[in-house]
Design a protein around this motif. Sequence first.
Motif, PDB file in Angstrom:
ATOM      1  N   ALA A 123       0.839  -1.207   0.000  1.00 16.84           N
ATOM      2  CA  ALA A 123       0.000   0.000   0.000  1.00 16.84           C
ATOM      3  C   ALA A 123       0.874   1.257   0.000  1.00 16.84           C
ATOM      4  O   ALA A 123       1.956   1.290   0.591  1.00 16.84           O
ATOM      5  CB  ALA A 123      -0.914   0.007   1.216  1.00 16.84           C
ATOM      6  N   HIS A 124       0.377   2.283  -0.678  1.00 19.44           N
ATOM      7  CA  HIS A 124       1.027   3.593  -0.646  1.00 19.44           C
ATOM      8  C   HIS A 124      -0.051   4.657  -0.775  1.00 19.44           C
ATOM      9  O   HIS A 124      -1.238   4.352  -0.611  1.00 19.44           O
ATOM     10  CB  HIS A 124       2.098   3.711  -1.732  1.00 19.44           C
ATOM     11  CG  HIS A 124       1.633   3.302  -3.094  1.00 19.44           C
ATOM     12  ND1 HIS A 124       1.024   4.173  -3.965  1.00 19.44           N
ATOM     13  CD2 HIS A 124       1.683   2.103  -3.740  1.00 19.44           C
ATOM     14  CE1 HIS A 124       0.731   3.543  -5.087  1.00 19.44           C
ATOM     15  NE2 HIS A 124       1.113   2.274  -4.976  1.00 19.44           N
ATOM     16  N   CYS A 125       0.328   5.886  -1.022  1.00 16.49           N
ATOM     17  CA  CYS A 125      -0.646   6.981  -0.937  1.00 16.49           C
ATOM     18  C   CYS A 125      -0.945   7.647  -2.274  1.00 16.49           C
ATOM     19  O   CYS A 125      -1.527   8.738  -2.308  1.00 16.49           O
ATOM     20  CB  CYS A 125      -0.149   8.035   0.065  1.00 16.49           C
ATOM     21  SG  CYS A 125       0.017   7.393   1.731  1.00 16.49           S
ATOM     22  N   ASP A 126      -0.548   7.028  -3.381  1.00 18.68           N
ATOM     23  CA  ASP A 126      -0.894   7.594  -4.679  1.00 18.68           C
ATOM     24  C   ASP A 126      -2.397   7.522  -4.885  1.00 18.68           C
ATOM     25  O   ASP A 126      -3.054   6.565  -4.466  1.00 18.68           O
ATOM     26  CB  ASP A 126      -0.187   6.840  -5.803  1.00 18.68           C
ATOM     27  CG  ASP A 126       1.311   7.115  -5.819  1.00 18.68           C
ATOM     28  OD1 ASP A 126       1.757   7.925  -4.983  1.00 18.68           O
ATOM     29  OD2 ASP A 126       2.026   6.507  -6.631  1.00 18.68           O
ATOM     30  N   ASN A 127      -2.937   8.524  -5.560  1.00 19.37           N
ATOM     31  CA  ASN A 127      -4.393   8.590  -5.731  1.00 19.37           C
ATOM     32  C   ASN A 127      -4.941   7.378  -6.465  1.00 19.37           C
ATOM     33  O   ASN A 127      -6.023   6.878  -6.133  1.00 19.37           O
ATOM     34  CB  ASN A 127      -4.766   9.872  -6.475  1.00 19.37           C
ATOM     35  CG  ASN A 127      -4.549  11.108  -5.629  1.00 19.37           C
ATOM     36  OD1 ASN A 127      -4.593  11.027  -4.397  1.00 19.37           O
ATOM     37  ND2 ASN A 127      -4.311  12.242  -6.267  1.00 19.37           N
ATOM     38  N   ALA A 128      -4.204   6.881  -7.476  1.00 23.62           N
ATOM     39  CA  ALA A 128      -4.692   5.738  -8.247  1.00 23.62           C
ATOM     40  C   ALA A 128      -4.824   4.509  -7.357  1.00 23.62           C
ATOM     41  O   ALA A 128      -5.803   3.760  -7.460  1.00 23.62           O
ATOM     42  CB  ALA A 128      -3.749   5.452  -9.418  1.00 23.62           C
ATOM     43  N   PHE A 129      -3.849   4.301  -6.476  1.00 25.45           N
ATOM     44  CA  PHE A 129      -3.914   3.157  -5.557  1.00 25.45           C
ATOM     45  C   PHE A 129      -5.096   3.305  -4.611  1.00 25.45           C
ATOM     46  O   PHE A 129      -5.874   2.359  -4.417  1.00 25.45           O
ATOM     47  CB  PHE A 129      -2.612   3.059  -4.756  1.00 25.45           C
ATOM     48  CG  PHE A 129      -2.613   1.950  -3.739  1.00 25.45           C
ATOM     49  CD1 PHE A 129      -2.170   0.682  -4.070  1.00 25.45           C
ATOM     50  CD2 PHE A 129      -3.074   2.172  -2.434  1.00 25.45           C
ATOM     51  CE1 PHE A 129      -2.191  -0.348  -3.140  1.00 25.45           C
ATOM     52  CE2 PHE A 129      -3.094   1.151  -1.502  1.00 25.45           C
ATOM     53  CZ  PHE A 129      -2.649  -0.115  -1.850  1.00 25.45           C
ATOM     54  N   LEU A 130      -5.241   4.476  -4.027  1.00 27.17           N
ATOM     55  CA  LEU A 130      -6.314   4.696  -3.053  1.00 27.17           C
ATOM     56  C   LEU A 130      -7.686   4.580  -3.702  1.00 27.17           C
ATOM     57  O   LEU A 130      -8.609   3.984  -3.135  1.00 27.17           O
ATOM     58  CB  LEU A 130      -6.149   6.061  -2.397  1.00 27.17           C
ATOM     59  CG  LEU A 130      -4.896   6.222  -1.523  1.00 27.17           C
ATOM     60  CD1 LEU A 130      -4.738   7.659  -1.073  1.00 27.17           C
ATOM     61  CD2 LEU A 130      -4.961   5.293  -0.314  1.00 27.17           C
ATOM     62  N   ASP A 131      -7.834   5.139  -4.904  1.00 30.30           N
ATOM     63  CA  ASP A 131      -9.125   5.066  -5.599  1.00 30.30           C
ATOM     64  C   ASP A 131      -9.500   3.614  -5.892  1.00 30.30           C
ATOM     65  O   ASP A 131     -10.674   3.237  -5.816  1.00 30.30           O
ATOM     66  CB  ASP A 131      -9.073   5.859  -6.908  1.00 30.30           C
ATOM     67  CG  ASP A 131      -9.021   7.367  -6.678  1.00 30.30           C
ATOM     68  OD1 ASP A 131      -9.314   7.793  -5.546  1.00 30.30           O
ATOM     69  OD2 ASP A 131      -8.664   8.095  -7.621  1.00 30.30           O
TER      70      ASP A 131
END
Length: 272
Positions: A123-131
Amino acid sequence: MPLNVYIARQPIVTVEQKTYAYELLFRGPQEDGSVQSAFNDGMIATTRVIVNALNHIGVTNLVGEHFAFINVNEELLHDDSLFTIPKDRFVIEILENLIVDDAVIERVKQLREMGYRIALDDAHCDNAFLDNFKPLFPHIDILKLDVSLIDKEKLKEHINVFRSYDFELLAEKVESKEDFNYYKALGCRYFQGYFFAKPDIVQKKALDPAYKDIFKLINLLDKDASVQEVSMAFEANPDITLQLLRFMNSGYLDLTTKIRSIAHAITLLGKR
């Protein structure tokens, strides 16, 4: 034919640096005699890890009384052979390249309702990952934060969002005391990385079964197929047949007669 089987394991520790679990990783022999992790098919790599852990080395020999984390790609996530994995010993670790849709959400919910623990890898905090993964957040037990990918400033923006869910935070790829202290202060409960230990390789000699066929066979048993159908599936895999007959005749079951056929074994042992 005897061969060497391998599994790499890396400990996952608590804040007190006591072992909580081990992540089990595929390792395979190469032509030059070395052992490495390269493998093109993620599902086969994972099934080899599971089969080696359950059938050849033994989960307790690998991880003691701790949990075993295993990587599960989308194909294996939707395969019913996943239900053969003991839910009290394994944590299903969903890979970061999975595309979350309604089918994935329902599958994860089903697994948790059955008692399986679910972790989300890298997990990380890039928008694509979170979305992509935010719809899964209510349905996981552990979020593994990849220290090597995380922008710490972005993490500060999202940490309260992460804390609003019921999952625990695990910092992975921790390589320094500074990172350990930083993520401990952020509220991470578990840690993994070279700062604590590199993966070590467990080796054992075993027969080489058709790994995917084992899962198909277990799935056949789970669907209550006839003794004839199960016998035919065994007969297509001589190594698996030999292992079952060895087990039946090992003395563990205290049988008074020698077992010479799969049908006889199934009748005595029971399909379950």
